[in-house]
Design an enzyme around this catalytic site. Sequence first.
Site, PDB file in Angstrom:
ATOM      1  N   ASN A 135       0.828  -1.209   0.000  1.00  0.00           N
ATOM      2  CA  ASN A 135       0.000   0.000   0.000  1.00  0.00           C
ATOM      3  C   ASN A 135       0.860   1.256   0.000  1.00  0.00           C
ATOM      4  O   ASN A 135       0.645   2.185   0.777  1.00  0.00           O
ATOM      5  CB  ASN A 135      -0.935  -0.001   1.219  1.00  0.00           C
ATOM      6  N   ARG A 140       8.126   6.681  -2.266  1.00  0.00           N
ATOM      7  CA  ARG A 140       8.152   6.502  -0.805  1.00  0.00           C
ATOM      8  C   ARG A 140       8.849   5.200  -0.423  1.00  0.00           C
ATOM      9  O   ARG A 140       9.563   5.145   0.581  1.00  0.00           O
ATOM     10  CB  ARG A 140       6.729   6.528  -0.248  1.00  0.00           C
ATOM     11  N   ARG A 193       4.013  -0.294   8.926  1.00  0.00           N
ATOM     12  CA  ARG A 193       4.830  -1.412   8.448  1.00  0.00           C
ATOM     13  C   ARG A 193       6.034  -1.674   9.338  1.00  0.00           C
ATOM     14  O   ARG A 193       6.675  -2.727   9.203  1.00  0.00           O
ATOM     15  CB  ARG A 193       5.283  -1.131   7.014  1.00  0.00           C
ATOM     16  N   LYS A 235       0.480 -11.525  -1.975  1.00  0.00           N
ATOM     17  CA  LYS A 235       1.244 -10.794  -2.971  1.00  0.00           C
ATOM     18  C   LYS A 235       2.698 -10.631  -2.536  1.00  0.00           C
ATOM     19  O   LYS A 235       3.624 -10.871  -3.315  1.00  0.00           O
ATOM     20  CB  LYS A 235       0.607  -9.439  -3.230  1.00  0.00           C
ATOM     21  N   PRO A 252       3.133 -13.064  -8.664  1.00  0.00           N
ATOM     22  CA  PRO A 252       2.516 -12.053  -7.796  1.00  0.00           C
ATOM     23  C   PRO A 252       1.368 -11.334  -8.499  1.00  0.00           C
ATOM     24  O   PRO A 252       1.479 -10.984  -9.677  1.00  0.00           O
ATOM     25  CB  PRO A 252       3.669 -11.081  -7.510  1.00  0.00           C
ATOM     26  N   ASP A 254      -0.814  -8.007  -8.052  1.00  0.00           N
ATOM     27  CA  ASP A 254      -1.143  -6.749  -7.400  1.00  0.00           C
ATOM     28  C   ASP A 254      -2.289  -6.108  -8.178  1.00  0.00           C
ATOM     29  O   ASP A 254      -2.909  -6.743  -9.036  1.00  0.00           O
ATOM     30  CB  ASP A 254       0.081  -5.826  -7.340  1.00  0.00           C
ATOM     31  N   HIS A 256      -2.291  -3.942 -10.524  1.00  0.00           N
ATOM     32  CA  HIS A 256      -2.041  -3.829 -11.960  1.00  0.00           C
ATOM     33  C   HIS A 256      -2.225  -5.171 -12.665  1.00  0.00           C
ATOM     34  O   HIS A 256      -2.860  -5.243 -13.728  1.00  0.00           O
ATOM     35  CB  HIS A 256      -0.632  -3.290 -12.201  1.00  0.00           C
TER      36      HIS A 256
END
Length: 298
Positions: A135, A140, A193, A235, A252, A254, A256
């Site tokens: 997320n 970042r 996290r 994921k 994976p 995600d 997209h």
Amino acid sequence: MNKIVITSSRPLDLDKIAASGQCFRWAPGPIAGSYLIPASGRCAALYSLDGAIHVVDYTVSGGSHPAAPDYRGSLHFWENYLGLPEAAHWWEELETYARREPESYITRAAASAYGMTLLRQDPFETLISFIVSQNNNIPRIKASIEALCRRHGRRHYVPTAKGNFPGAEWWDFPEPEALTDKDKLQGLGLGYRDEYVAAAARAVASGSLSLSVLSITPHLEARARLKSLLGVGGKVAECVCLYGLGMTQAFPVDVHIRRVLEREFPEGFPFHRFPENAGFIQQLLFYHELHPGEAAGK
């Protein structure tokens, strides 16, 4: 410094690899058009020239300068890191597939992502990096990982060499023991996290999670073991399997890739066509979804 040249029957496109979402520590290098890449205690500037990858390996024995250069295994390490020769073999398979299926979405994705590879990255760095990626957005993620390395990793510096060959400065990825305390992860932009990072580091540092054992564990079992970690979902577990453990059948999904699957493969992705390299195909689909319309880089 050690300068080596890596050739492959299928060229690699460093710019596309850097933008592929599988690595977060590639930075502009000291040579025009190069990338400075810290990996598994090594660091090198990589750039493309005349169809080959040129590597200036800054690695020094014992870690930081002024130790003498350690050139042992440099060529093997960087070839392995770049996923060679498997990537060349996969591109050969894709060219055969494209001749049979010239209009398929996979063929179009392969054309725009030509030059891609699957990097073989350090398993612990991959685990922590993709926990941080949850997320999150790429700038970042990169900033947080770099801050993590600068606070808890070991600094290296190699000065400019004779002939004015540019020097380099980098930080190793931290050892698991350095990341086990959540309080010491404050101020790095990790947010919630930080708890997940600390829990994963404790599991590895204590030996309750052996990444070396996991690398020779069957894919589905390895994925399940990773998902047992705090904050690690399907994921992230698949990303670790694919990019950190070399399990090229990992796929994976995600936001997209989910969009691609729903739009282009409503009856299901043809895993049977790519039993050993579905993860590589996923990487091409991911890149094409984010960079549509690019032509083959041949």
